[in-house]
Design an enzyme around this catalytic site. Structure first.
Site, short mmCIF file in Angstrom:
data_model
loop_
_atom_site.label_atom_id
_atom_site.label_comp_id
_atom_site.label_asym_id
_atom_site.label_seq_id
_atom_site.Cartn_x
_atom_site.Cartn_y
_atom_site.Cartn_z
N GLU A 1 -52.05 5.92 3.72
CA GLU A 1 -52.12 4.60 2.59
C GLU A 1 -53.79 5.25 2.38
OE1 GLU A 1 -53.26 0.89 0.00
OE2 GLU A 1 -51.98 1.09 2.36
N CYS B 1 -54.09 0.27 -6.60
CA CYS B 1 -55.47 -0.35 -5.46
C CYS B 1 -56.67 0.96 -4.97
CB CYS B 1 -55.25 -0.85 -4.17
SG CYS B 1 -53.80 -0.01 -3.15
N CYS B 2 -55.71 1.99 -5.24
CA CYS B 2 -56.22 3.18 -4.34
C CYS B 2 -57.34 4.07 -5.37
CB CYS B 2 -55.54 4.28 -3.40
SG CYS B 2 -54.51 3.76 -2.93
N HIS C 1 -53.66 -13.40 -2.67
CA HIS C 1 -54.00 -13.29 -1.97
C HIS C 1 -56.32 -13.57 -2.77
CE1 HIS C 1 -51.44 -9.97 -0.91
NE2 HIS C 1 -52.65 -8.81 -1.12
N GLU D 1 -46.19 -0.85 5.15
CA GLU D 1 -47.22 -0.42 5.55
C GLU D 1 -48.03 -0.52 6.43
OE1 GLU D 1 -48.63 -0.82 0.47
OE2 GLU D 1 -49.07 -1.99 1.57
N CYS E 1 -56.12 3.71 0.54
CA CYS E 1 -57.11 3.18 0.68
C CYS E 1 -57.66 2.80 2.65
CB CYS E 1 -56.19 1.47 0.26
SG CYS E 1 -56.61 1.44 -1.30
N HIS F 1 -50.43 -4.84 8.79
CA HIS F 1 -50.33 -3.69 7.66
C HIS F 1 -52.70 -2.86 7.74
CE1 HIS F 1 -51.87 -3.58 3.42
NE2 HIS F 1 -50.85 -3.90 3.45
N ASP G 1 -56.57 -15.87 4.13
CA ASP G 1 -56.03 -14.64 2.99
C ASP G 1 -54.92 -13.99 3.95
OD1 ASP G 1 -56.01 -12.67 1.37
OD2 ASP G 1 -56.87 -13.88 -0.19
N GLY G 2 -53.88 -13.98 3.25
CA GLY G 2 -53.27 -12.86 4.03
C GLY G 2 -53.44 -11.48 4.08
N HIS G 3 -54.57 -11.35 3.46
CA HIS G 3 -55.10 -9.81 3.33
C HIS G 3 -56.59 -9.50 3.42
CE1 HIS G 3 -56.65 -5.74 1.79
NE2 HIS G 3 -55.01 -5.40 1.81
#
Length: 640
Positions: free
Chosen positions: A324, A401-402, A146, A308, A326, A256, A198-200
């Site tokens: 979620e 994160c939220c 990340h 997710e 987010c 995701h 990046d994976g996210h």
């Protein structure tokens, strides 16, 4: 440093470049009363001030101090991306400072920015997980590390701080990091050492906004590189990481949910700034696929707790809905970019649904407790495991994160409400306040969503005809509008593609009164949504309603059957949940096992009327659930 965008532009998360090919541009809005003003006041008075204390107790700020060499110690926290909690809080606080001075908040922002700057390494790199816990290794685990995701949130915080205060301290940190990334990442043959993503996703949309803020084309080009390298197997080809198929070829949203939506926000950004028709087409195609088969009634997104992710088309469970918080925020961000790019009202229709339901449920009415996931049903006797995936509101999360994400959307919400173009001003959402663009300004007074009347007054106008456009919500079937001496209704009003367009030579003091019918209604799902076949949900205006155990005679909800033949009634309850409008329905409490059978299955066939007494059902807005006592809840109610 390259040029800085004009301070006269609206202050907000999306500031289109001067050559952007978009139908609309954000207008300047000030919300000063009503529903959203109340929610934003709670955010400013309660949620935001708690941020530094919570970040301190969770170890986020400690990690920055260790990375800066100010203290000794180990890394605190369970995940490599905890820096983003700091950055999202900084972004939220910056948007708040753009609206009103707050010495205490400004001091906290300055203190944390100084800490971030001190933790940055000389070449621009910054990530406390790798600097403190992993001995300084870099970019060795792009799938899970990340690093670029964290960089993206740092950049967005820096842009917000610059736009809100005019000060360069955090922007200097972000530009230095972005310049470092530009030397490290690039396609084969570029001479840069890493061809990777990046994976996210997150860095992509952040880099576009950094380009918009600085005018440095390198940031836009790097964003384009990252977007186009997704789907080429650089992370093993997993849908989870948005690496299974290139976005230009994709036909459905997958993997995701938050990662997919952040990536698609960047796709819309790039299409806007580069006039890339292929990216524009992909964004519209994927948005359509998402809304047609993978979006819950609340606007919530994400079917699976595992990974997710979105799940299959029409796989929209209730008690196991992930939704979620987010993901709801990311949906609003992407849809707003699409609304600006295309000018189409449908994107703001989804924004409205998501804001009032899937998003707002994520924070308690008092601003102190949060939901990470937002199910549409909690069963009688539910045993909650606790943790981030709890169906009970929580003070903070291991993966937090939220909460700061909610804070930043509420603090910047004014940005998502209105737009303008050369032809006029467009009101996407109904709020009390002032909307301005290009010498045009309109004052709106409304008690929406509790009442459907919005009274508008023209305050400033250029010396030429222009068009005032009001979005007629997708759910609305009847409305009336009074423009001076003229009156229209849904049969003859000039509505086109969801927009009520009123063109004339306006004068200061001219008025428009729009009345949207807010009759409560029952909603059924597409029959392919197996989880809710034979059920109905209660809606009123933009609000989805639910039953909570505390409001139902006899307690539990699993045996309640809604009677769709009886009328729905509306009752305003100033004594309930801070003042809400409830919907009163009729139903039965059934007892399918009253024959004494130990087996919960029976022969199929026509059903008799439900056994049991008729009960009055009080439905509350979904966003207000879980603010009283723990218990069962459900949105979709069986009708037989």
């Amino acid at each position: 440093m390259p040029r800085i965008s004009s301070a006269a532009s609206p202050v907000g998360p999306v500031r289109l470049g001067p050559a952007a090919r978009a139908a609309l541009r954000p207008a300047t809005t000030a919300v000063d009363a009503g529903f959203w003003h109340t929610r934003r006041e709670v955010n400013a008075r309660v949620s935001l001030p708690q941020g530094p204390e919570l970040l301190e107790s969770a170890g986020n700020l400690h990690n920055l101090r260790v990375a800066a060499g100010a203290v000794e110690g180990g890394f605190q926290g369970a995940y490599p991306f905890v820096d983003t909690d700091v950055y999202k809080w900084l972004e939220a606080a910056s948007w708040q400072l753009a609206q009103q001075p707050d010495g205490e908040l400004e001091s906290a922002v300055d203190r944390i920015i100084a800490l971030v700057a001190a933790a940055q390494q000389p070449d621009g790199y910054l990530n406390t997980w790798f600097q403190v816990r992993e001995g300084g290794t870099r970019y060795q685990d792009l799938r899970w590390g990340h690093e670029l995701y964290c960089a993206g949130h740092l950049i967005q915080a820096a842009v917000a701080h610059r736009r809100a205060t005019g000060r360069p301290e955090l922007l200097d940190v972000a530009v230095k990091f972005a310049d470092h990334l530009g030397l490290v990442f690039g396609p084969p043959g570029s001479g840069r050492p890493i061809d990777g993503i990046d994976g996210h996703p997150e860095i992509e949309t952040a880099l576009v906004e950094l380009y918009r803020e600085t005018g440095d084309r390198r940031h836009l080009d790097l964003a384009g590189y990252f977007v186009d390298r997704h789907g080429h197997g650089l992370l093993g080809g997993e849908a989870y990481c948005q690496d299974r198929v290139p976005v230009r070829e994709a036909t459905d949203v997958e993997g995701h949910a938050v990662r997919q939506l952040y990536l698609l926000a960047a796709v819309a950004d790039l299409a806007t700034e580069t006039d890339d028709a292929e990216l524009r087409s992909a964004a519209a195609r994927l948005w359509g696929a998402m809304t047609a088969a993978k979006t819950h009634l609340t606007g919530g997104l994400g079917a699976h707790h595992d990974k997710e992710d979105f799940g299959d088309p029409y796989e929209l469970p209730n008690e196991r809905a992930y939704c979620e918080t987010c993901a709801a925020i990311a949906s609003v961000q992407w849809s707003w970019r699409m609304a600006l790019l295309t000018g189409e009202a449908r994107y703001s229709d989804l924004i409205e649904r998501t804001l009032y339901n899937g998003f707002l449920a994520g924070v308690s009415l008092d601003g102190e407790r949060w939901l990470y996931v937002n199910p549409l049903q909690v069963r009688d006797g539910h045993t909650d495991p606790g943790g981030d995936q709890s169906a009970r509101r929580t003070r903070w999360f291991r993966c937090a994160c939220c909460p700061p994400n909610v804070m930043r959307l509420l603090a910047s919400l004014e940005h998502y409400l209105a737009s303008g173009d050369e032809q006029g001003l467009q009101l996407h959402q109904f709020t009390t306040g002032r909307h301005s663009h290009g010498g045009m300004s309109v004052r709106t007074e409304t008690d929406y969503p509790w009442h459907g009347t919005a009274a508008l007054t023209v305050e400033d106008t250029p010396d030429r005809p222009w068009t005032l456009s009001l979005r007629i919500p997708q759910w609305c079937r009847e409305f009336r509008v009074q423009v001076g001496e003229l009156s229209y209704d849904e049969t003859d009003a000039p509505v086109e593609d969801g927009w009520l367009r009123l063109e004339r030579a306006w004068a200061p003091g001219d008025s428009v009164v729009l009345e949207l019918a807010l009759e409560p209604r029952l909603t059924a799902a597409d029959p392919r949504v197996d989880a809710v076949r034979g059920c109905a949900a209660i809606e009123r205006g933009p609000l989805v309603y639910c039953l909570e155990q505390v409001d139902v005679p006899g307690g539990g909800l699993d045996d309640i059957v809604l009677d769709p033949t009886r009328p729905l009634a509306v009752k305003h309850r100033p004594d309930l949940l801070g003042g809400v409008t409830t919907v009163v329905a009729a139903g039965y409490r059934r007892n399918l096992a009253e024959d004494g059978s130990w087996w919960p299955y029976r022969a199929a066939g026509p059903e008799a009327a439900p056994a049991g007494d008729l009960v009055e059902l009080t439905a509350i807005p979904y966003h207000a659930w879980a603010n009283r006592q723990d218990g069962s809840m459900r949105v979709w109610l069986p009708t037989s």
